[in-house]
Design a protein around this motif. Sequence first.
Motif, PDB file in Angstrom:
ATOM      1  N   UNK A  41       1.564   1.114   7.949  1.00  3.95           N
ATOM      2  CA  UNK A  41       0.586   0.358   7.167  1.00  3.95           C
ATOM      3  C   UNK A  41       0.409   1.027   5.812  1.00  3.95           C
ATOM      4  N   UNK A  42      -0.153   0.254   4.868  1.00  2.00           N
ATOM      5  CA  UNK A  42      -0.447   0.786   3.540  1.00  2.00           C
ATOM      6  C   UNK A  42      -1.796   0.253   3.090  1.00  2.00           C
ATOM      7  N   UNK A  43      -2.652   1.144   2.626  1.00  2.20           N
ATOM      8  CA  UNK A  43      -3.969   0.803   2.083  1.00  2.20           C
ATOM      9  C   UNK A  43      -3.933   0.885   0.566  1.00  2.20           C
ATOM     10  N   UNK A 151      -1.885   8.687  -2.311  1.00  2.00           N
ATOM     11  CA  UNK A 151      -1.386   8.804  -3.683  1.00  2.00           C
ATOM     12  C   UNK A 151      -2.443   8.270  -4.641  1.00  2.00           C
ATOM     13  N   UNK A 152      -2.905   9.126  -5.529  1.00  2.00           N
ATOM     14  CA  UNK A 152      -3.814   8.724  -6.600  1.00  2.00           C
ATOM     15  C   UNK A 152      -3.023   8.720  -7.897  1.00  2.00           C
ATOM     16  N   UNK A 153      -3.037   7.598  -8.613  1.00  2.00           N
ATOM     17  CA  UNK A 153      -2.247   7.462  -9.838  1.00  2.00           C
ATOM     18  C   UNK A 153      -3.156   7.391 -11.053  1.00  2.00           C
ATOM     19  N   UNK A 154      -2.846   8.180 -12.060  1.00  2.00           N
ATOM     20  CA  UNK A 154      -3.552   8.087 -13.339  1.00  2.00           C
ATOM     21  C   UNK A 154      -2.510   7.963 -14.442  1.00  2.00           C
ATOM     22  N   UNK A 155      -2.837   7.174 -15.453  1.00  2.00           N
ATOM     23  CA  UNK A 155      -1.903   6.960 -16.549  1.00  2.00           C
ATOM     24  C   UNK A 155      -1.309   5.574 -16.526  1.00  2.00           C
ATOM     25  N   UNK A 180      -5.537   3.963  -5.943  1.00  2.00           N
ATOM     26  CA  UNK A 180      -5.265   4.732  -4.735  1.00  2.00           C
ATOM     27  C   UNK A 180      -4.366   3.929  -3.806  1.00  2.00           C
ATOM     28  N   UNK A 181      -3.339   4.570  -3.277  1.00  2.00           N
ATOM     29  CA  UNK A 181      -2.486   3.992  -2.236  1.00  2.00           C
ATOM     30  C   UNK A 181      -2.388   5.022  -1.115  1.00  2.00           C
ATOM     31  N   UNK A 182      -2.594   4.583   0.110  1.00  2.00           N
ATOM     32  CA  UNK A 182      -2.447   5.465   1.273  1.00  2.00           C
ATOM     33  C   UNK A 182      -1.423   4.848   2.211  1.00  2.00           C
ATOM     34  N   UNK A 183      -0.371   5.594   2.499  1.00  2.00           N
ATOM     35  CA  UNK A 183       0.650   5.162   3.455  1.00  2.00           C
ATOM     36  C   UNK A 183       0.373   5.848   4.779  1.00  2.00           C
ATOM     37  N   UNK A 184       0.276   5.067   5.869  1.00  2.00           N
ATOM     38  CA  UNK A 184      -0.101   5.646   7.146  1.00  2.00           C
ATOM     39  C   UNK A 184       0.695   5.102   8.307  1.00  2.00           C
ATOM     40  N   UNK A 185       0.289   5.515   9.522  1.00  2.00           N
ATOM     41  CA  UNK A 185       1.035   5.151  10.717  1.00  2.00           C
ATOM     42  C   UNK A 185       2.420   5.768  10.669  1.00  2.00           C
TER      43      UNK A 185
END
Length: 216
Positions: A41-43, A151-155, A180-185
Amino acid sequence: MSVRTLAVAPGQGSLLDQVDDLGLRPLGRAVTRRVLDHGAWVDVRPGWVTGSRTLLEHLLDAVPWQAERRRMYDRVVDTPRLLRFYAEHEPLPHPLLVAAREALDAHYAAEPAAEPFATAGLCLYRDEHDSVAWHGDRIGRGATHDTMVAIVSVGAPRRLLLRPRGGGASLTLPVGHGDLVVMGGSCQRTWEHAVPKERHPTGPRVSIQLRPRGVR
């Protein structure tokens, strides 16, 4: 390695980043989940970091960025991005990253096999020419166990691509401006992700990757 010459274009931002004060918006219901195949999954939480341009400028100046070299066929070449890894208990380069790690620990505490985020890997994509090829974070326990990578992205926005391991249709997530993107499972084992080069000019982007202990 100094990167002070990298330009952050005036006014570069999004409607979600029109806040001068550096901070974090709530997670909660603002986080949307997309369930993928094979238990992955991805948040996504757009614009999680407010005033992210300020954080970008600080990281460009304060982080001791390092070039990495790798063997490609019969020669050794520079990896097309700059890196800095912060091990567990190593001080992070800005207090907001500590606050982000604590907020993520609290938000994901109820997830199956939840564990604290412990390390931070920072990647600097200097312009449209920097990239990272298809891969999964499968060094250590990520090769055999479900885990999470935040993953937190800036720029400047860049495309984060995901596809099933071994090939298949890809999913595109534009990330930047405090997203913000969170890859899980099983995502790190059964899916791959990449940041491709772009055909149009882009400014710098810093990807802040928070991982549990023993996952690279």
